[in-house]
Scaffold this motif. Structure first.
Motif, PDB file in Angstrom:
ATOM      1  N   ALA A 105       6.183   6.438   1.750  1.00  0.00           N
ATOM      2  CA  ALA A 105       6.294   5.268   2.625  1.00  0.00           C
ATOM      3  C   ALA A 105       5.405   4.192   2.010  1.00  0.00           C
ATOM      4  CB  ALA A 105       5.848   5.611   4.043  1.00  0.00           C
ATOM      5  N   ARG A 106       5.444   3.025   2.586  1.00  0.00           N
ATOM      6  CA  ARG A 106       4.539   1.966   2.131  1.00  0.00           C
ATOM      7  C   ARG A 106       4.231   1.037   3.287  1.00  0.00           C
ATOM      8  NH1 ARG A 106       8.688  -1.258  -1.848  1.00  0.00           N
ATOM      9  NH2 ARG A 106      10.052  -2.050  -0.217  1.00  0.00           N
ATOM     10  N   LEU A 107       3.050   0.447   3.198  1.00  0.00           N
ATOM     11  CA  LEU A 107       2.604  -0.542   4.169  1.00  0.00           C
ATOM     12  C   LEU A 107       2.599  -1.876   3.445  1.00  0.00           C
ATOM     13  CD1 LEU A 107       1.586  -0.623   7.109  1.00  0.00           C
ATOM     14  CD2 LEU A 107      -0.731  -0.446   6.207  1.00  0.00           C
ATOM     15  N   VAL A 108       3.434  -2.798   3.907  1.00  0.00           N
ATOM     16  CA  VAL A 108       3.589  -4.090   3.255  1.00  0.00           C
ATOM     17  C   VAL A 108       2.852  -5.151   4.065  1.00  0.00           C
ATOM     18  CG1 VAL A 108       5.256  -5.832   2.472  1.00  0.00           C
ATOM     19  CG2 VAL A 108       5.859  -3.388   2.391  1.00  0.00           C
ATOM     20  N   GLN A 109       1.976  -5.861   3.420  1.00  0.00           N
ATOM     21  CA  GLN A 109       1.226  -6.918   4.096  1.00  0.00           C
ATOM     22  C   GLN A 109       2.106  -8.152   4.205  1.00  0.00           C
ATOM     23  OE1 GLN A 109      -2.270  -8.433   2.093  1.00  0.00           O
ATOM     24  NE2 GLN A 109      -3.223  -8.931   4.056  1.00  0.00           N
ATOM     25  N   LEU A 110       2.285  -8.640   5.435  1.00  0.00           N
ATOM     26  CA  LEU A 110       3.089  -9.832   5.699  1.00  0.00           C
ATOM     27  C   LEU A 110       2.210 -11.046   5.995  1.00  0.00           C
ATOM     28  CD1 LEU A 110       5.736  -8.142   8.030  1.00  0.00           C
ATOM     29  CD2 LEU A 110       5.905  -8.558   5.557  1.00  0.00           C
ATOM     30  N   GLY A 111       0.998 -10.806   6.428  1.00  0.00           N
ATOM     31  CA  GLY A 111       0.024 -11.845   6.752  1.00  0.00           C
ATOM     32  C   GLY A 111      -1.342 -11.200   6.803  1.00  0.00           C
ATOM     33  N   GLU A 112      -2.361 -11.989   7.100  1.00  0.00           N
ATOM     34  CA  GLU A 112      -3.727 -11.450   7.095  1.00  0.00           C
ATOM     35  C   GLU A 112      -3.885 -10.238   8.017  1.00  0.00           C
ATOM     36  OE1 GLU A 112      -8.334 -12.903   7.698  1.00  0.00           O
ATOM     37  OE2 GLU A 112      -6.763 -13.946   8.808  1.00  0.00           O
ATOM     38  N   ARG A 113      -3.235 -10.268   9.182  1.00  0.00           N
ATOM     39  CA  ARG A 113      -3.350  -9.190  10.173  1.00  0.00           C
ATOM     40  C   ARG A 113      -1.989  -8.612  10.557  1.00  0.00           C
ATOM     41  NH1 ARG A 113      -8.414  -9.397  12.867  1.00  0.00           N
ATOM     42  NH2 ARG A 113      -9.662 -11.086  12.017  1.00  0.00           N
ATOM     43  N   HIS A 114      -1.027  -8.753   9.669  1.00  0.00           N
ATOM     44  CA  HIS A 114       0.350  -8.375   9.987  1.00  0.00           C
ATOM     45  C   HIS A 114       0.921  -7.531   8.841  1.00  0.00           C
ATOM     46  CE1 HIS A 114       4.595  -9.975  11.251  1.00  0.00           C
ATOM     47  NE2 HIS A 114       4.457  -8.684  11.468  1.00  0.00           N
ATOM     48  N   PHE A 115       1.419  -6.335   9.192  1.00  0.00           N
ATOM     49  CA  PHE A 115       1.933  -5.397   8.207  1.00  0.00           C
ATOM     50  C   PHE A 115       3.240  -4.794   8.696  1.00  0.00           C
ATOM     51  CE2 PHE A 115      -2.569  -5.694   7.771  1.00  0.00           C
ATOM     52  CZ  PHE A 115      -2.810  -5.642   6.413  1.00  0.00           C
ATOM     53  N   ARG A 116       4.035  -4.284   7.752  1.00  0.00           N
ATOM     54  CA  ARG A 116       5.268  -3.577   8.098  1.00  0.00           C
ATOM     55  C   ARG A 116       5.243  -2.218   7.396  1.00  0.00           C
ATOM     56  NH1 ARG A 116       9.023  -7.078   6.552  1.00  0.00           N
ATOM     57  NH2 ARG A 116       9.040  -6.249   4.445  1.00  0.00           N
ATOM     58  N   LEU A 117       5.496  -1.158   8.144  1.00  0.00           N
ATOM     59  CA  LEU A 117       5.561   0.190   7.605  1.00  0.00           C
ATOM     60  C   LEU A 117       7.005   0.487   7.232  1.00  0.00           C
ATOM     61  CD1 LEU A 117       3.977   2.797   7.023  1.00  0.00           C
ATOM     62  CD2 LEU A 117       4.373   3.465   9.412  1.00  0.00           C
ATOM     63  N   GLU A 118       7.226   0.873   5.982  1.00  0.00           N
ATOM     64  CA  GLU A 118       8.580   1.140   5.472  1.00  0.00           C
ATOM     65  C   GLU A 118       8.659   2.565   4.955  1.00  0.00           C
ATOM     66  OE1 GLU A 118       9.117  -1.827   2.442  1.00  0.00           O
ATOM     67  OE2 GLU A 118       9.434  -3.423   3.908  1.00  0.00           O
ATOM     68  N   ILE A 129       0.852  -1.189   0.000  1.00  0.00           N
ATOM     69  CA  ILE A 129       0.000   0.000   0.000  1.00  0.00           C
ATOM     70  C   ILE A 129       0.890   1.241   0.000  1.00  0.00           C
ATOM     71  CG2 ILE A 129      -1.746   1.277   1.305  1.00  0.00           C
ATOM     72  CD1 ILE A 129      -2.595  -1.452   2.514  1.00  0.00           C
ATOM     73  N   PRO A 130       0.835   2.033  -1.073  1.00  0.00           N
ATOM     74  CA  PRO A 130       1.658   3.250  -1.115  1.00  0.00           C
ATOM     75  C   PRO A 130       1.084   4.334  -0.210  1.00  0.00           C
ATOM     76  CG  PRO A 130       0.297   3.092  -3.086  1.00  0.00           C
ATOM     77  CD  PRO A 130       0.046   1.837  -2.281  1.00  0.00           C
ATOM     78  N   ILE A 131       1.987   5.099   0.406  1.00  0.00           N
ATOM     79  CA  ILE A 131       1.594   6.186   1.301  1.00  0.00           C
ATOM     80  C   ILE A 131       2.412   7.418   0.947  1.00  0.00           C
ATOM     81  CG2 ILE A 131       1.519   6.979   3.700  1.00  0.00           C
ATOM     82  CD1 ILE A 131       1.447   3.951   4.465  1.00  0.00           C
ATOM     83  N   GLU A 132       1.727   8.495   0.589  1.00  0.00           N
ATOM     84  CA  GLU A 132       2.419   9.762   0.375  1.00  0.00           C
ATOM     85  C   GLU A 132       2.319  10.552   1.672  1.00  0.00           C
ATOM     86  OE1 GLU A 132       2.470  13.844  -2.265  1.00  0.00           O
ATOM     87  OE2 GLU A 132       1.140  12.210  -2.859  1.00  0.00           O
ATOM     88  N   LEU A 133       3.462  10.958   2.183  1.00  0.00           N
ATOM     89  CA  LEU A 133       3.492  11.710   3.430  1.00  0.00           C
ATOM     90  C   LEU A 133       3.209  13.177   3.133  1.00  0.00           C
ATOM     91  CD1 LEU A 133       6.594  10.028   5.063  1.00  0.00           C
ATOM     92  CD2 LEU A 133       4.178   9.480   5.389  1.00  0.00           C
TER      93      LEU A 133
END
Length: 108
Positions: A89-102, A4-8
């Motif tokens: 930034a981006r929010l990367v889905q790692l699992g159904e309820r697990h994400f990493r913000l980069e 998920i792309p995120i523009e700050l």
């Protein structure tokens, strides 16, 4: 997995919030979405968002017809990244309820 792309924007940094398009609503389990836009409305369950070595357990708010936002503040993470308006930034889905913000920095 979904990215998920995120523009700050200035409001993101000032308020410690991250915002992304409602087009990604289906990525999040239905019980983690606070459908009511009032500040008191909370979802039944949460997702985990990893950011800068910190785990944030949060529900997802509908901010407007076009924006979603995790309820938790990411002010400390944004500060640690020295985030600036216009950066990405981006929010990367790692699992159904697990994400990493980069943090990606300035747009290419």
């Amino acid at each position: 997995m979904t990215v998920i792309p995120i523009e700050l924007i200035a409001a993101t940094i000032r308020n410690g919030r991250i915002y992304f398009s409602t087009e990604f609503k289906a990525v999040f389990p239905a019980d983690t979405i606070a459908e009511d836009r009032s500040s008191d409305a909370k979802a039944v369950s949460t997702v985990l968002i990893e950011a800068g070595g910190i785990d944030y357990h949060t529900d997802i708010r509908i901010n407007s017809l076009t924006r979603l936002s995790p309820r938790k503040s990411f002010a400390a993470w944004l500060k640690s990244q020295r985030a600036e308006a216009g950066h990405q930034a981006r929010l990367v889905q790692l699992g159904e309820r697990h994400f990493r913000l980069e943090y990606l920095g300035a747009a290419a």
